[in-house]
Design an enzyme around this catalytic site. Structure first.
Site, PDB file in Angstrom:
ATOM      1  CG  ASP A   7      61.266  11.267 -26.578  1.00  0.00           C
ATOM      2  OD1 ASP A   7      60.490  12.131 -27.000  1.00  0.00           O
ATOM      3  OD2 ASP A   7      61.942  11.405 -25.535  1.00  0.00           O
ATOM      4  CG  ASP A   9      63.245  17.322 -26.519  1.00  0.00           C
ATOM      5  OD1 ASP A   9      64.162  17.850 -27.174  1.00  0.00           O
ATOM      6  OD2 ASP A   9      62.042  17.611 -26.671  1.00  0.00           O
ATOM      7  CG  ASP A 179      63.881  10.817 -21.927  1.00  0.00           C
ATOM      8  OD1 ASP A 179      63.844  11.570 -20.936  1.00  0.00           O
ATOM      9  OD2 ASP A 179      63.253  11.081 -22.968  1.00  0.00           O
TER      10      ASP A 179
END
Length: 219
Positions: A7, A9, A179
């Protein structure tokens, strides 16, 4: 060759490039400041809460691309990269990418943020390939619409499966670092899921399932 998926961001960078791009547009006077800032913040909170309507959000986020010439957008994006994105860099993230690269793994970023924003970031991180939400272009200009399936939640799984048709990788041996609890559908599909500086929901899921938890944030 194994696959290492990331991922973007709040995983490989310290912040959300999509939300930051909206803030940059506000600061540059490219959009109506008060209304756009409120909407940008509201959509971002919905993303964090897990209640984001991705199609409504993309109609909002891609509309400024349709109102400006490609050359103007490119100039804005270059400044955005240098002023906003590069300060989000994490030394530990560069180290993690380097270790996977040295192990001979294919590096892939998969993100819900659109390709206009994220392609320069993937290039800056020296990642092999990028799956991102695709803004539609017609006759060299953005339309403000999405092309194909947004790479968000289950859409990340669908887009990755389509990508795998042209690449020889096995998800049973793949890593995925994220996250966000929004990425649980993909984390559940790979052999090596890793929660990176996870939000509370993902942190709880990682504990329950015995997944590794990693921090790339520097002191």
């Amino acid at each position: 060759m194994s696959l290492a998926i990331f991922d973007l961001d709040n995983t490989l960078i310290r912040g959300d490039s999509d939300h930051a791009w909206g803030e940059f547009l506000v600061r540059e006077g490219v959009v109506d400041a008060d209304a756009y800032q409120r909407a940008n913040d509201r959509f971002y909170q919905a993303y964090l809460d897990g209640s984001l309507d991705i199609h409504r959000y993309l109609a909002f986020a891609l509309e400024p691309l349709a109102r400006h010439e490609p050359a103007e957008l490119e100039a804005l994006r270059r400044r955005f990269m240098s002023e906003c994105v590069e300060p989000m860099g994490l030394n530990a993230a560069f180290d993690l990418l380097r270790r996977h690269r040295e192990d001979g793994h294919t590096l892939l970023i998969i993100t819900a943020t659109n390709r206009f924003v994220t392609q320069p970031i993937a290039d800056w991180l020296s990642v092999d390939d990028l799956i991102a939400t695709e803004p539609e272009m017609v006759n060299g200009r953005y339309t403000g619409r999405v092309s194909g399936t947004p790479s968000f939640r289950d859409g990340k799984v669908a887009r990755l499966e389509a990508w795998l048709e042209g690449h020889h990788h096995d998800l049973d041996t793949a890593w995925f670092y994220s996250d966000s609890h929004n990425d649980l559908p993909l984390l559940e599909r790979v052999g090596h899921p890793v929660a990176v500086d996870p939000d509370p929901t993902l942190a709880s899921s990682a504990r329950e399932r015995g997944w590794p938890v990693l921090s790339l944030r520097e002191a």
